[in-house]
Design an enzyme around this catalytic site. Structure first.
Site, PDB file in Angstrom:
ATOM      1  N   LYS B 109      34.064  31.572  36.049  1.00 34.67           N
ATOM      2  CA  LYS B 109      34.821  32.414  36.963  1.00 34.67           C
ATOM      3  C   LYS B 109      33.946  32.721  38.171  1.00 34.67           C
ATOM      4  O   LYS B 109      32.886  33.341  38.056  1.00 34.67           O
ATOM      5  CB  LYS B 109      35.237  33.721  36.281  1.00 34.67           C
ATOM      6  CG  LYS B 109      35.894  34.695  37.259  1.00 34.67           C
ATOM      7  CD  LYS B 109      36.233  36.026  36.625  1.00 34.67           C
ATOM      8  CE  LYS B 109      36.417  37.071  37.713  1.00 34.67           C
ATOM      9  NZ  LYS B 109      36.732  38.392  37.175  1.00 34.67           N
ATOM     10  N   ASN B 218      39.579  44.156  32.424  1.00 40.79           N
ATOM     11  CA  ASN B 218      38.436  44.711  31.695  1.00 40.79           C
ATOM     12  C   ASN B 218      38.546  46.230  31.600  1.00 40.79           C
ATOM     13  O   ASN B 218      38.746  46.809  30.539  1.00 40.79           O
ATOM     14  CB  ASN B 218      37.132  44.291  32.384  1.00 40.79           C
ATOM     15  CG  ASN B 218      35.875  44.618  31.567  1.00 40.79           C
ATOM     16  OD1 ASN B 218      34.857  43.952  31.704  1.00 40.79           O
ATOM     17  ND2 ASN B 218      35.889  45.616  30.707  1.00 40.79           N
TER      18      ASN B 218
END
Lengths: 68, 266
Positions: B109, B218
């Site tokens: 990522k 997250n």
């Protein structure tokens, strides 16, 4: 006579003739779980036992931690 | 169709990322938890098959600290190394080269941030890093602005997934840009995932109802009062939004339309 290298930003004296592998083992780090950069170049895991640390080397030893 | 059949249909609804097939459309981060035990429990509850991880210096003076890999087995779950904290292309590339060496994975990522206050992506640096990484064989999932033109360019370059923010990282504001996200989904031939901005389960549903291939989050889980419970809520929110997208929602109308038939009214 010991050598001086930099590990993760801090100076560290080491005995001459150490490979990356023996150095990591000396730190009690599992070589399988870390990656090493030496003087801004990646040291391939397959070369950990062959690469001998030299005076003035700059090492970065990293691993995975929690992140988003 | 019986409810159990519907459920079976959901589990068959897979998506493809860089040649691999995944069932879970929820990717979760592993930061901000109180300890690795809680991280592992939340990841398990979320059903995620991919987790993002950061690359940082080993604490050389205390090498026996617990490590993430002891709690989340990289053989069972896909580790997606990120470049969080990188504000220029060079440091992002350097970080991911180390990540590839540490784990042996090409799937990464890329996020190159613009400033501390907004954590908005710096797209110029992002393009530069993506070009180098793709040339070096990385499979790049890219955190990007919600600009469909920039996204198309990143896809042309060879990024394997486009990941626009729905709101600033860690803000939990929900999807602020449904129009842009939908445009990006319509044009993309690679997966589009909302990365950042989700605050609660309904936000994840909104992203999925727009037609996203997945959602990455997250803070919404890690900073919930009960992260493990929220992880399950997010799993259900993503699945429910996906089902609603597949089902095709009713058209919106300006006025009321009775649900009971008028015929036979006494």
């Amino acid at each position: 006579m010991s050598l001086s290298i930099t590990v993760n930003g801090d100076p560290r004296p080491i005995e001459p003739g150490q490979s990356v592998w023996t150095f990591l083992e000396g730190l009690e780090l599992d070589p399988k779980k870390v990656a090493v950069e030496r003087n801004l170049e990646i040291v391939s895991k397959s070369l950990f036992k062959d690469v001998i640390l030299a005076d003035g080397d700059q090492l970065e030893i990293v691993h995975f931690i929690g992140g988003g | 169709m019986a409810p159990s059949d519907t459920h079976n249909d959901t589990t068959k609804d897979t998506w493809q990322l860089a040649g691999e097939s995944y069932s879970s459309r929820l990717i979760v981060g592993t930061g901000k938890y109180k300890d690795f035990g809680e991280t592992a429990a939340a990841v398990a509850a979320s059903g995620a098959e991919i987790v993002t991880v950061a690359v940082r210096r080993v604490n050389v003076s205390d090498p026996n600290q617990p490590m993430l890999v002891d709690y989340l087995d990289p053989k069972k779950i896909t580790y997606l190394p990120n470049t969080a904290g990188c504000f220029d292309a060079a440091s992002a590339v350097r970080t991911l080269r180390l990540a590839r060496e540490a784990g042996g994975w090409d799937l990464v990522k890329l996020e190159v941030l613009g400033d501390q206050k907004t954590l908005y992506p710096n797209m110029l640096e992002t393009f530069e890093a993506a070009e180098v990484l793709i040339k070096e064989g990385f499979k790049v999932m890219v955190y990007c602005s919600d600009d469909p033109i920039a996204a198309a360019k990143l896809e042309d370059m060879g990024c394997v997934a486009i990941m626009p923010l729905g709101a600033p990282i860690g803000s939990g504001l929900g999807i602020q840009n449904p129009v842009q996200i939908r445009l990006m989904i319509e044009q993309a031939k690679v997966p589009v995932l909302v990365d950042a901005g989700v605050g609660t389960a309904s936000d994840a549903s909104v992203a999925m109802e727009l037609g996203c291939d997945g959602v990455l989050m997250n803070t919404a889980i890690a900073e919930a009062k009960d992260p493990v419970k929220m992880a399950l809520a997010m799993k259900l929110g993503v699945e429910s939004g996906r089902l609603a997208y597949l089902a095709g929602r009713m058209p919106k109308k300006k006025y009321a339309d009775p649900s009971s038939p008028l015929a036979g009214l006494i």
